[in-house]
Scaffold this active site. Structure first.
Site, PDB file in Angstrom:
ATOM      1  N   TYR A 191     -31.656  -9.909 -11.416  1.00  0.00           N
ATOM      2  CA  TYR A 191     -32.538  -9.395 -12.465  1.00  0.00           C
ATOM      3  C   TYR A 191     -33.746 -10.289 -12.731  1.00  0.00           C
ATOM      4  O   TYR A 191     -34.541 -10.002 -13.631  1.00  0.00           O
ATOM      5  CB  TYR A 191     -31.758  -9.161 -13.765  1.00  0.00           C
TER       6      TYR A 191
ATOM      7  N   LEU B 132     -28.263  -6.394  -8.127  1.00  0.00           N
ATOM      8  CA  LEU B 132     -27.745  -7.080  -9.306  1.00  0.00           C
ATOM      9  C   LEU B 132     -28.606  -8.271  -9.734  1.00  0.00           C
ATOM     10  O   LEU B 132     -28.428  -8.796 -10.830  1.00  0.00           O
ATOM     11  CB  LEU B 132     -26.304  -7.544  -9.051  1.00  0.00           C
TER      12      LEU B 132
ATOM     13  N   LYS C  80     -19.003 -19.532 -11.998  1.00  0.00           N
ATOM     14  CA  LYS C  80     -18.166 -18.421 -12.454  1.00  0.00           C
ATOM     15  C   LYS C  80     -16.715 -18.536 -12.003  1.00  0.00           C
ATOM     16  O   LYS C  80     -15.812 -17.992 -12.649  1.00  0.00           O
ATOM     17  CB  LYS C  80     -18.764 -17.087 -11.996  1.00  0.00           C
TER      18      LYS C  80
ATOM     19  N   THR D 137     -23.057 -18.616 -15.564  1.00  0.00           N
ATOM     20  CA  THR D 137     -23.772 -18.049 -14.431  1.00  0.00           C
ATOM     21  C   THR D 137     -23.565 -18.919 -13.191  1.00  0.00           C
ATOM     22  O   THR D 137     -22.748 -19.862 -13.191  1.00  0.00           O
ATOM     23  CB  THR D 137     -25.267 -17.868 -14.779  1.00  0.00           C
TER      24      THR D 137
ATOM     25  N   ARG E  23     -22.297 -12.518   5.224  1.00  0.00           N
ATOM     26  CA  ARG E  23     -22.712 -13.266   6.427  1.00  0.00           C
ATOM     27  C   ARG E  23     -21.589 -14.158   6.939  1.00  0.00           C
ATOM     28  O   ARG E  23     -21.569 -14.529   8.103  1.00  0.00           O
ATOM     29  CB  ARG E  23     -23.967 -14.087   6.112  1.00  0.00           C
TER      30      ARG E  23
ATOM     31  N   ASP F 176     -19.309  -8.966 -16.519  1.00  0.00           N
ATOM     32  CA  ASP F 176     -20.179  -8.535 -15.423  1.00  0.00           C
ATOM     33  C   ASP F 176     -19.750  -7.172 -14.891  1.00  0.00           C
ATOM     34  O   ASP F 176     -20.587  -6.305 -14.622  1.00  0.00           O
ATOM     35  CB  ASP F 176     -20.150  -9.552 -14.279  1.00  0.00           C
TER      36      ASP F 176
ATOM     37  N   LYS G 132     -15.094 -14.598   4.255  1.00  0.00           N
ATOM     38  CA  LYS G 132     -15.188 -14.452   2.802  1.00  0.00           C
ATOM     39  C   LYS G 132     -15.132 -12.985   2.399  1.00  0.00           C
ATOM     40  O   LYS G 132     -14.527 -12.622   1.388  1.00  0.00           O
ATOM     41  CB  LYS G 132     -16.472 -15.100   2.290  1.00  0.00           C
TER      42      LYS G 132
ATOM     43  N   GLY H  63     -19.221 -13.427  -3.337  1.00  0.00           N
ATOM     44  CA  GLY H  63     -19.029 -14.476  -4.339  1.00  0.00           C
ATOM     45  C   GLY H  63     -18.487 -13.934  -5.645  1.00  0.00           C
ATOM     46  O   GLY H  63     -17.891 -12.848  -5.701  1.00  0.00           O
TER      47      GLY H  63
ATOM     48  N   SER I 111     -31.257 -15.102 -21.357  1.00  0.00           N
ATOM     49  CA  SER I 111     -30.245 -15.051 -22.415  1.00  0.00           C
ATOM     50  C   SER I 111     -30.680 -15.769 -23.696  1.00  0.00           C
ATOM     51  O   SER I 111     -30.439 -15.255 -24.793  1.00  0.00           O
ATOM     52  CB  SER I 111     -28.926 -15.624 -21.906  1.00  0.00           C
TER      53      SER I 111
END
Length: 462
Positions: free
Chosen positions: A411, A409, A269, A265, A349, A305, A353, A327, A222
């Site tokens: 990068y 996702l 978040k 990030t 996992r 996002d 969640k 998440g 960024s």
């Protein structure tokens, strides 16, 4: 001097204050509405009555594109902020000041100089509704803010002159912020540049600061992207890294230096939501923030996002999708996939969640080992697995079928182990850089009101 551009809803004093400000600076004042009337040979009410608002906006865009580049004070129309092209022209080499006022004050001022109503609503309700509709656009237009509700034109012009000369960051605060950044893992060249901009000889008090907030965030591209965009669009801004284990400390520092915005990030978040004054609807439903815009003393939280995820998947509407992870990034992905009408199953996992996110998003859910029973058309990896230095794949090679599309996702690196394995299996693939490009484009629009073409971002990142 740089141009001074005044933004704000009609009745906030742009013309009257701009005239005083220009006189005190010894430069011309130009009102874009007056310029449109001069160039068209008609009054604004006549243009609205005989044509329509669309025609007026075209004339406004043409007038703004031809404005002088320097040594001038410009007063703009109230709706000018809604057009990204206008913002591109007006923000270049300019210091932008947003004028605000209370609704009752605006109503009283407008009663003395009637203009065509913008809606069929009563005056107070119209003012409140239109300001609310433009709120994020006004925030994007603001380098500085001045409330004109209880000021004379001379007093408001004086406040603007003070901001132009001294900015909003007192010297002791600049010193404290410089020490805070020096204690973070900021790379030496970036730290030296930031120190110079904060406290160096001849530093510009009008320079605005932005940055990526994370722990860690040294891998983020960024700073490279945004600082190159600042050069291209001639913005007096600097983008750095707010790298600290505490989001509270980051937000405190950002507010202290009157930051313009943050890209948020991992791992903040969700935690950053408790530090904000306002959160937009999409971010609230997702339950995660990746963009913070500061304006007029408040912090607004948004999520771009999901838009970065949705854009590359536009051709996959209605697909059966498996989403790996639960998440903050996964929440944005679930929102995007559901917005595209997909049949979504979330796997994690920790199944609890996955269940929690699925129930909130209206998706199915399961344990990680359920992947082989899902038979997806699309696989979206929203876990950090594969991000440097964790160079693994979240799936086994034999789980990837050539009929699948695989979207990672992550990068950094651009081609992850999952993407490499998917390509070997004959899958169609989408790399995480696509998310970064599209979400950053939307962030830049939220920060400055300017719409950057995808091609420009791709060229910078190449």
């Amino acid at each position: 001097m740089r141009r001074i551009v005044l933004f704000g809803y009609r009745g906030t004093g742009k013309t009257a204050i701009g005239t005083v400000l220009a006189r005190r600076l010894g430069v011309p004042f130009l009102d874009t509405d007056a310029l449109i009337e001069q160039q068209s040979g008609r009054t604004i009410p006549e243009i609205f009555r005989k044509d329509d608002e669309e025609r007026f906006r075209t004339l406004e865009r043409e007038a703004i594109a031809g404005l002088p580049a320097r040594d001038i004070v410009i007063g703009t129309g109230g709706g000018v902020v809604m057009d990204p092209k206008n913002m591109e022209h007006l923000r270049a080499q300019s210091t932008c000041v947003l004028l605000t006022a209370e609704i009752a004050t605006i109503r009283r001022r407008l009663a003395r100089a009637p203009r065509p109503p913008l809606t069929s609503l009563p005056a107070d309700q119209e003012i409140a509704e239109v300001i609310a509709r433009r709120r994020h656009n006004y925030a994007a237009a603001a380098d500085f803010c001045v409330d004109t509700s209880r000021t004379t034109n001379e007093e408001a012009a004086g406040r603007i002159l003070g901001l132009l000369e001294h900015g909003t960051i007192p010297a002791p605060v600049r010193e404290a912020a410089a020490k805070w950044f020096a204690a973070t893992p900021l790379p030496a060249p970036e730290r030296e540049q930031l120190q110079s901009l904060l406290t160096g000889p001849g530093h510009d008090p009008r320079t605005r600061f932005l940055g990526v907030a994370g722990w860690p965030c040294g891998h983020s591209r960024s700073p490279l992207l945004f600082n190159r965009l600042f050069e291209k669009y001639q913005l007096d801004c600097h983008y750095t890294r707010f790298e600290d284990p505490s989001i509270s400390a980051i937000m405190e520092t950002a507010r202290s230096i009157d930051a313009k915005g943050l890209s948020v990030t991992i791992p903040f978040k969700q935690d950053v939501m408790a530090c904000l004054d306002e959160i937009d609807d999409a971010a609230r439903q997702i339950g995660a923030i990746n963009t913070v815009v500061f304006a007029c003393g408040e912090a607004y939280g948004c999520n771009t996002d999901w838009l970065g995820i949705k854009k590359p998947l536009a051709g996959h509407k209605g697909a059966r999708a498996v989403l790996l992870g639960a998440g903050g990034v996964a929440a944005a992905a679930a929102y995007a996939l559901m917005d595209l009408g997909m049949e979504v199953t979330i796997l994690n996992r920790t199944p609890e969640k996955a269940r929690a996110l699925a129930e909130r998003s209206g998706c199915r859910w399961g344990a990680w080992d359920d992947f082989d029973r899902t038979n997806p058309d699309l696989v979206v990896n929203a876990t950090p697995v594969g991000m440097q230095p964790d160079t693994k794949s979240p799936l086994r090679d034999d789980q990837l079928k050539k009929e699948m599309t695989v979207f990672d996702l992550v990068y950094t690196p651009p081609v992850t182990p999952l993407i490499t394995a998917a390509r070997k299996a004959g899958c169609a693939t989408i790399i995480g850089t696509e998310v970064f490009i599209h979400q950053a484009r939307e962030q830049f629009r939220l920060f400055f009101g300017i719409d950057v073409p995808d091609t420009v971002i791709r060229e910078i990142l190449a």
